[in-house]
Scaffold this motif. Structure first.
Motif, short mmCIF file in Angstrom:
data_model
loop_
_atom_site.label_atom_id
_atom_site.label_comp_id
_atom_site.label_asym_id
_atom_site.label_seq_id
_atom_site.Cartn_x
_atom_site.Cartn_y
_atom_site.Cartn_z
N GLU A 12 -4.20 -34.45 12.77
CA GLU A 12 -4.66 -34.92 14.07
C GLU A 12 -4.79 -36.43 13.97
OE1 GLU A 12 -7.93 -32.91 15.97
OE2 GLU A 12 -7.46 -31.00 14.99
N ILE A 13 -4.43 -37.12 15.04
CA ILE A 13 -4.32 -38.57 15.01
C ILE A 13 -5.50 -39.23 15.72
CG2 ILE A 13 -2.94 -40.53 15.83
CD1 ILE A 13 -0.45 -38.72 15.46
N LYS A 28 1.05 -47.23 25.01
CA LYS A 28 0.46 -45.95 24.60
C LYS A 28 1.53 -44.88 24.45
CE LYS A 28 -4.15 -46.27 26.73
NZ LYS A 28 -4.02 -47.29 27.78
N VAL A 29 1.32 -44.01 23.49
CA VAL A 29 2.22 -42.87 23.31
C VAL A 29 2.01 -41.90 24.47
CG1 VAL A 29 2.90 -40.99 21.79
CG2 VAL A 29 2.06 -43.13 20.81
N SER A 30 3.08 -41.58 25.19
CA SER A 30 2.96 -40.68 26.34
C SER A 30 2.67 -39.26 25.87
CB SER A 30 4.24 -40.70 27.16
OG SER A 30 5.31 -40.11 26.42
N LEU A 31 2.22 -38.43 26.80
CA LEU A 31 1.91 -37.04 26.49
C LEU A 31 3.14 -36.32 25.95
CD1 LEU A 31 -0.52 -35.13 26.63
CD2 LEU A 31 0.30 -34.38 28.88
N GLY A 43 2.72 -32.48 21.16
CA GLY A 43 1.67 -31.50 20.93
C GLY A 43 0.68 -31.87 19.84
N VAL A 44 0.86 -33.03 19.20
CA VAL A 44 -0.06 -33.46 18.14
C VAL A 44 -1.33 -34.00 18.80
CG1 VAL A 44 -0.39 -34.97 16.16
CG2 VAL A 44 1.89 -34.06 16.68
N PRO A 45 -2.50 -33.49 18.45
CA PRO A 45 -3.75 -33.98 19.07
C PRO A 45 -3.99 -35.46 18.77
CG PRO A 45 -4.12 -31.90 17.92
CD PRO A 45 -2.76 -32.36 17.52
N HIS A 46 -4.34 -36.22 19.82
CA HIS A 46 -4.67 -37.64 19.68
C HIS A 46 -6.10 -37.87 20.15
CE1 HIS A 46 -0.38 -38.19 19.08
NE2 HIS A 46 -0.53 -39.50 18.94
N HIS A 47 -6.81 -38.70 19.43
CA HIS A 47 -8.21 -39.01 19.77
C HIS A 47 -8.37 -40.52 19.99
CE1 HIS A 47 -9.37 -34.93 18.40
NE2 HIS A 47 -8.48 -35.14 17.44
N LEU A 48 -9.36 -40.88 20.80
CA LEU A 48 -9.67 -42.28 21.12
C LEU A 48 -8.45 -43.01 21.67
CD1 LEU A 48 -11.97 -43.35 18.13
CD2 LEU A 48 -12.63 -42.68 20.44
N LEU A 74 -5.71 -32.77 8.55
CA LEU A 74 -5.74 -34.08 7.90
C LEU A 74 -5.91 -35.17 8.97
CD1 LEU A 74 -5.29 -35.93 5.40
CD2 LEU A 74 -2.83 -35.83 5.93
N PRO A 75 -6.98 -35.97 8.90
CA PRO A 75 -7.13 -37.07 9.85
C PRO A 75 -6.15 -38.20 9.51
CG PRO A 75 -9.25 -36.48 8.81
CD PRO A 75 -8.15 -35.86 8.01
N VAL A 76 -5.43 -38.67 10.51
CA VAL A 76 -4.51 -39.78 10.35
C VAL A 76 -4.93 -40.89 11.30
CG1 VAL A 76 -2.11 -40.57 10.51
CG2 VAL A 76 -2.61 -38.28 9.65
N ILE A 77 -5.36 -42.01 10.75
CA ILE A 77 -5.78 -43.16 11.56
C ILE A 77 -4.57 -44.05 11.76
CG2 ILE A 77 -7.50 -44.99 11.79
CD1 ILE A 77 -8.70 -42.22 11.25
#
Length: 472
Positions: free
Chosen positions: A36-37, A55-58, A63-68, A100-103
């Motif tokens: 998850e990103i 910004k990365v479009s939907l 389908g990869v979850p994006h946060h913030l 796995l968190p990916v920043i």
């Protein structure tokens, strides 16, 4: 591997300059790991300006979850402390889902705030907590009683300089926020900021062995000429995709460009164009345009004025299709060129900051060279040159704690920057560059190597030589 490091939660951090492909790589990693990103771009956290902030479009997220990502009010001030406080529980949630968190992002001070045990400059509470063993002497305590910290005034810098001459060497005289921060820190604790910052807090800040997490850093990079060409093409694509409509909507004659989303590169650059455009489409719109064309064409009403009357938000892009001598097109093209130039400067700043993380803090950045993949614009090259080596490093980090790819190969012939001593307390003033203030020996050395500094020094020498000859 150190047992304490093994116990820390693991996360991957994808860094790199603008245009290198950080977002693309992070999404491609989802084909190899359950990830998850978390976005770490200081402008992409805000809602709005999706095209301008890239910004990365939907659809592109696959389908990869994006946060913030696009979640903060555009008028809010989202600091590094806010990012840290939002990212930590998000990481905890991702880990609880066995992912796995990916920043991902180019805002290095966000990432520094997240991985370091506390914020060196932005968090008084954490600073005091780590320095409680330092007690003020009687003289400091007496001065503290009379100190009142309010809004910044012209005497604030002089007050700090009188109280704590060591601390003013660390900051620029125009850094109002930090000056008030230091004065407030002293008012609260009665301890000179330089003593706090040079004590235990400074020892812990930025050190790899004190990280909050066990981090794997992937740095996507490319050669400057290739990145320059790429970001220029990307700006043109943004204009075609609706960038002008976005900046039109956010424009305001009295807007504050120092807070929130309006700080983004690409907003301020269009201010002159939008001011003229708005004034020419109001009741008195003809004054500026007619005055311009009357003076240049010997009087009469230019067809450009009529064009201006017909232009609306929906067809701003059409201005670029006008004739080359059209007034609107000229000032709009100047704004676009300015955006390209400032983006190129951003790329250079980001590269320098990444080097500083290595040379000053000893961060172990695993470089992946995307130059060839960007040049040939080939999915096959991208997978082979960027995704594959990144996956190897991360897989080893997760499962064996030994990197599969040696650092020398990851650099593809690039020389790894050498670690230098961290000196933030020696202040240098460059008279040749208008009394510019540099902080620390490393920053001063880098400044002296810069092209603009060398040009100014050369001009100054020539001027002095001319003056000497004239006297003779």
């Amino acid at each position: 591997m150190d047992k304490e490091k093994q116990r820390k939660p693991k996360l991957v951090i994808v860094m790199g300059p603008t245009g290198s492909g950080k977002s693309r790589l992070s999404i491609d990693l989802a084909s190899h790991f359950p990830i998850e990103i978390i976005n770490a771009d200081s402008m992409q956290v805000y809602e709005g300006l999706d095209v301008l902030t890239n910004k990365v479009s939907l659809h592109e997220r696959k389908g990869v979850p994006h946060h913030l990502l696009g979640t903060i009010s555009p008028n809010a001030e989202f600091t590094s402390k806010d990012f840290r406080d939002s990212a930590i529980p998000t990481i905890d949630g991702i880990l609880s889902r066995n992912c796995l968190p990916v920043i991902v992002g180019g805002t290095n001070y966000y990432i520094q705030a997240l991985v370091s045990p506390f914020l060196l400059d932005d968090s008084m509470d954490n600073m005091v907590e780590h320095c409680l063993n330092i007690a003020p002497d009687d003289k400091q305590a007496d001065n503290k009683e009379d100190l009142v910290v309010d809004e910044f005034t012209s005497s604030s810098y002089n007050l700090l300089k009188e109280l704590d001459p060591d601390s003013v060497r660390r900051i620029h005289p125009n850094d109002h926020r930090k000056i008030n921060h230091f004065l407030g820190l002293y008012a609260r604790t009665g301890v000179l900021p330089s003593k706090l910052l040079q004590g235990k807090a400074s020892e812990n800040w930025g050190r790899v062995d004190n990280f909050r997490y066990n981090c794997c850093f992937i740095c996507v990079d490319a050669s400057l000429p290739v990145l320059d060409r790429y970001v220029e093409k990307r700006v043109d694509s943004m204009v075609d995709a609706g960038l002008l409509n976005e900046v039109y909507d956010i424009y305001g004659p009295t807007s504050d460009y120092t807070r929130g989303l309006r700080q983004a590169i690409g907003v301020r650059e269009f201010e002159d164009f939008l001011r003229i455009f708005h004034s020419n489409t109001n009741a008195s719109h003809s004054c500026i345009t007619n005055a311009h064309y009357d003076s240049s064409a010997g009087g009469g009403t230019s067809t450009s004025t009529n064009k201006g009357n017909m232009i609306s938000r929906e067809n701003l892009r059409a201005i670029l299709d006008f004739s080359d001598d059209d007034y609107y097109k000229i000032i709009l093209q100047e704004a676009i060129d300015k955006l390209k130039a400032n983006t190129r400067r951003l790329v250079r700043r980001q590269k320098r900051r990444l080097t500083r993380l290595q040379t000053l803090f000893g961060w172990d950045l695993h470089y992946v060279d995307a130059t060839e993949a960007i040049l040939c614009n080939s999915d096959e090259s991208w997978q082979e040159q960027v995704v594959k080596p990144s996956v190897n490093v991360i897989r080893s980090f997760l499962f064996k704690d030994e990197y599969l790819v040696p650092d020398s190969e990851m650099f593809n012939g690039l020389e790894r920057p050498k670690l230098v001593s961290r000196d933030l307390w020696t202040q240098h003033i460059c008279e040749a560059c208008g009394s510019r203030i540099l902080r620390g020996a490393h920053e001063w050395e880098q400044h002296q190597k810069g092209r603009s500094h060398r040009k100014r020094v050369l001009r100054l020498k020539k001027k002095l030589q001319s003056s000497s000859l004239a006297e003779l």
